[in-house]
Scaffold this motif. Structure first.
Motif: not given
Length: 316
Positions: A15-16, A262-265, A269-270
């Motif tokens: 996991q992240a 933004n897309l990594d973030r 989150s998602r």
């Protein structure tokens, strides 16, 4: 023992939030046990980067893929990523006062090393005395590599994209690529069409990563006269439409989507499944600050058989 598994990538699940676990697990991996992409001549490079429907989606490790304990633009960091997935390694090149090309993103040394000053105002001897710091500011035992060291390391292991800092003459980078015989696996990054034209004139055999984000930029790229089989299309930091990606594919070009930022973030989150949607929408390469996580998410999209399979070697 190293064997080929077609295009089945064996990746460690995580996991992240498990960055520290990643670091600990790597300590038990035997030296040399890496996932590899081997492209040994420029004709192979063009074939590899020519889009086909069975293309293999990849990650590009931004600044080499730093994680806790592994600083950006370090060869040890590159190897850490390859322990989990085959990858393209994106690296940054700066030049010292005495004209040595080193891997460094910033103009100054303060953020990523225990030194101070501007790279182009200090000697390579001084840089050799320094140690790299990771993204948390913790000092490591790793040194600042030269571009030549990185190019020699990458042969038979990884594809590279080389981000040339503004103060670095293109000619010096091309010279080192020629000296090390890295033409087949080192692509040069250009952010403008004039820069792309100059790089192509200096080294017409090299692959170029060129920013192409819309139909107008497709037209402007074609006006440069650079053949489509020399380009990897960087489509920017925002997801493009499937129709636009298809336009690039029809010209035979791989697309690189910059998910860093933004897309990594959004993935954090998602959920990392978002990386799958980017690939399904036509992104062939994900340029990311989370290469291990992104690669794990997209591994299920690897085709069982592919014309690219002979270039991949997977760690057992």
């Amino acid at each position: 023992m190293r064997i080929y598994f077609g295009l089945l990538i064996l990746l460690i699940g995580f996991q992240a939030c498990q960055s520290q676990q990643i670091k600990e697990e790597n300590s038990s991996v035997l030296p040399g046990e890496l996932n590899r992409i081997s492209v040994f001549n420029v004709a192979d490079a063009r074939q590899f980067y020519t889009w086909t429907s069975d293309r293999v989606p990849l990650v590009s490790a931004h600044r080499g893929g730093p994680y806790p304990g592994f600083p950006e633009n370090a060869i040890e960091t590159f190897e850490n990523v390859l322990k989990y997935t085959p990858a393209i390694i994106e690296l940054d090149v700066a030049m010292t006062k005495d004209s040595v090309l080193v891997l460094m993103h910033d103009d100054e040394l303060d953020r990523t090393t225990n030194g101070t000053g501007k790279v182009n105002e200090v000697s390579y001897e001084y840089i050799q005395s320094l140690f790299l710091e990771d993204m948390d500011g913790d000092l490591t035992e790793f040194k600042v590599p030269t571009l030549e060291q990185a190019l020699l390391w990458a042969k038979g292991k990884a594809l590279l994209t080389v981000d040339i800092k503004r103060s670095v003459p293109f000619e010096e980078v091309v010279k080192i690529i020629d000296k090390t015989g890295a033409e087949s696996y080192a692509a040069l990054i250009s952010y403008t069409f004039p820069a792309a034209k100059k790089l192509h004139s200096l080294a017409p055999e090299l692959m170029l990563s060129v920013t192409i984000r819309n139909g107008e930029e497709i037209k402007r790229f074609e006006e440069t006269g650079i053949p489509w089989d020399r380009v990897i299309a960087f489509t920017g930091l925002a997801e493009r439409t499937r129709e636009f990606n298809n336009q690039l594919h029809q010209n035979g070009a791989f697309t690189i989507l910059g998910v860093l930022g933004n897309l990594d973030r959004s993935a954090i989150s998602r959920g990392d499944e978002i990386y799958v949607s980017f690939v399904q929408n036509g992104a062939d390469i994900l340029a990311t600050d989370r290469p291990i996580e992104a690669a794990a998410a997209i591994r299920g999209l690897i085709p069982n058989q592919s014309s690219k399979s002979s270039y991949f070697e997977y760690a057992n």
